[in-house]
Design an enzyme around this catalytic site. Structure first.
Site, PDB file in Angstrom:
ATOM      1  N   TYR A  15      -5.491  14.663  33.906  1.00  0.00           N
ATOM      2  CA  TYR A  15      -6.373  15.775  33.555  1.00  0.00           C
ATOM      3  C   TYR A  15      -6.756  15.751  32.082  1.00  0.00           C
ATOM      4  O   TYR A  15      -7.806  16.216  31.690  1.00  0.00           O
ATOM      5  CB  TYR A  15      -5.629  17.073  33.874  1.00  0.00           C
ATOM      6  N   HIS A  56     -15.380  24.468  33.140  1.00  0.00           N
ATOM      7  CA  HIS A  56     -14.151  23.726  33.429  1.00  0.00           C
ATOM      8  C   HIS A  56     -13.838  22.697  32.346  1.00  0.00           C
ATOM      9  O   HIS A  56     -12.668  22.363  32.124  1.00  0.00           O
ATOM     10  CB  HIS A  56     -14.255  23.040  34.788  1.00  0.00           C
ATOM     11  N   ARG A  61     -11.360  23.903  29.893  1.00  0.00           N
ATOM     12  CA  ARG A  61      -9.961  23.818  30.351  1.00  0.00           C
ATOM     13  C   ARG A  61      -9.432  22.412  30.090  1.00  0.00           C
ATOM     14  O   ARG A  61      -8.302  22.235  29.624  1.00  0.00           O
ATOM     15  CB  ARG A  61      -9.890  24.169  31.833  1.00  0.00           C
ATOM     16  N   ARG A 101      -8.763  28.409  34.497  1.00  0.00           N
ATOM     17  CA  ARG A 101      -9.875  28.057  35.372  1.00  0.00           C
ATOM     18  C   ARG A 101     -10.890  29.187  35.289  1.00  0.00           C
ATOM     19  O   ARG A 101     -10.535  30.345  35.059  1.00  0.00           O
ATOM     20  CB  ARG A 101      -9.403  27.880  36.814  1.00  0.00           C
ATOM     21  N   LYS A 147      -3.839  28.731  41.656  1.00  0.00           N
ATOM     22  CA  LYS A 147      -3.961  28.091  42.963  1.00  0.00           C
ATOM     23  C   LYS A 147      -2.645  28.173  43.723  1.00  0.00           C
ATOM     24  O   LYS A 147      -1.567  28.066  43.142  1.00  0.00           O
ATOM     25  CB  LYS A 147      -4.365  26.629  42.791  1.00  0.00           C
ATOM     26  N   HIS A 203      -0.073  23.148  36.941  1.00  0.00           N
ATOM     27  CA  HIS A 203      -0.054  21.969  37.815  1.00  0.00           C
ATOM     28  C   HIS A 203       1.305  21.816  38.490  1.00  0.00           C
ATOM     29  O   HIS A 203       2.341  22.027  37.864  1.00  0.00           O
ATOM     30  CB  HIS A 203      -0.347  20.705  37.006  1.00  0.00           C
TER      31      HIS A 203
END
Length: 305
Positions: free
Chosen positions: A285, A250, A253, A159, A182, A276
């Site tokens: 994604y 992004h 990615r 990211r 995250k 993830h």
């Protein structure tokens, strides 16, 4: 078809792209073919050998006729846009080396892409981006910073926030980077030699002293680089080279995941690399071609064995 001066300038342009700009072989071949097609069309259009005078005199009518010819020859929109980018690049080179100026060529807008394009970029679009991102920056260290950052994002699937948080402490291992993603979830990601080498070159040129725990990517005033600043560089890139509107930090990615999948990587591995929590997130994604899915189905379904 071409006078001697044009032929010599083309050779110099090709060497410039290869040795100074370090363009990939893929882009070099594509650009060379695009320029060849353009000059052949100019020769036909003017019914005369192509000289510097004709190059300088290229007008709106010629440019639009050439683009229309590409469309009639069934070139897809991305290839037409890439061809226009190649011509603009050549004219930009002529401005620097031959003092030839033609504002008409640069005023031609690239054809618009479909609004329904997937979020991932094609491999060709990624190659064009990596080859040209260094052109945007008002100093050498910013140019190499832009390329190092973009290569890192695409090579490791980071990211933008993760990439901009990397410090010298993250770079001590030559094979892996530990990233805090995250939800404060740490993951270990391999990183390629090309990314390491570019970051090393960038740090050597960086005009600011950094502590080991400070983020390495800096803005022109020496502060931590912010995502909107880098994305503005990408906006310039995509507008000049006719790249998809969804191109952003992004999207590289997304492209990392999509290209791994298309080249045989399994979803579980990609899930780990992206950080993830659920596999369903990874599936949505990535951009997966129908052909890839069809091949996987035919190969893996037990009833076919």
């Amino acid at each position: 078809m071409l006078d001697t001066q044009i032929q010599e300038l083309i050779i110099k342009w090709q060497k410039y792209l290869s040795l100074q700009k370090n363009y990939s072989n893929h882009t070099l071949i594509s650009y060379n073919n695009d320029l060849k097609h353009f000059l052949e069309f100019m020769n036909y259009y003017n019914s005369d050998i192509v000289t510097m005078d004709y190059i300088k005199a290229a007008d709106i009518r010629l440019m639009r006729s050439w683009l229309a010819k590409r469309k009639c020859d069934n070139f897809v929109t991305s290839s037409i846009a890439r061809g226009l980018s190649a011509i603009k690049n050549f004219y930009k080179f002529l401005e620097k080396t031959a003092e030839l100026h033609n504002h008409v060529v640069f005023s031609i807008k690239s054809p618009k892409k479909s609004k329904l394009l997937p979020k991932a970029l094609s491999e060709e679009e990624v190659n064009i981006s990596l080859d040209h991102i260094e052109e945007y920056g008002n100093s050498q260290w910013i140019e190499i910073r832009n390329k190092a950052l973009l290569v890192l994002i695409y090579a490791s699937g980071l990211r933008i926030s993760e990439a901009l948080s990397i410090t010298k402490l993250h770079l001590q291992n030559l094979e892996f980077i530990k990233i805090m993603g995250k939800g404060s979830k740490e993951r270990v990601i391999p990183w390629l030699a090309i990314a390491r080498n570019l970051i090393t070159e960038y740090l050597e040129k960086l005009p600011y002293e950094l502590k080991d725990d400070e983020p390495i990517f800096r803005g022109k005033q020496g502060k931590k680089l912010q995502p909107p600043v880098f994305n503005r560089e990408l906006i310039k890139l995509k507008r000049f080279y006719g790249l998809p509107e969804h191109l952003s930090a992004h999207s590289f990615r997304h492209s990392f995941a999509s290209h791994l999948l298309e080249n045989g990587a399994d979803l579980r591995s990609i899930q780990e690399l992206l950080g993830h929590k659920s596999l369903s997130t990874t599936q949505s994604y990535t951009k997966t071609s129908i052909k890839h899915l069809e091949t996987a189905y035919v190969t893996a379904h037990p009833i076919k064995k």
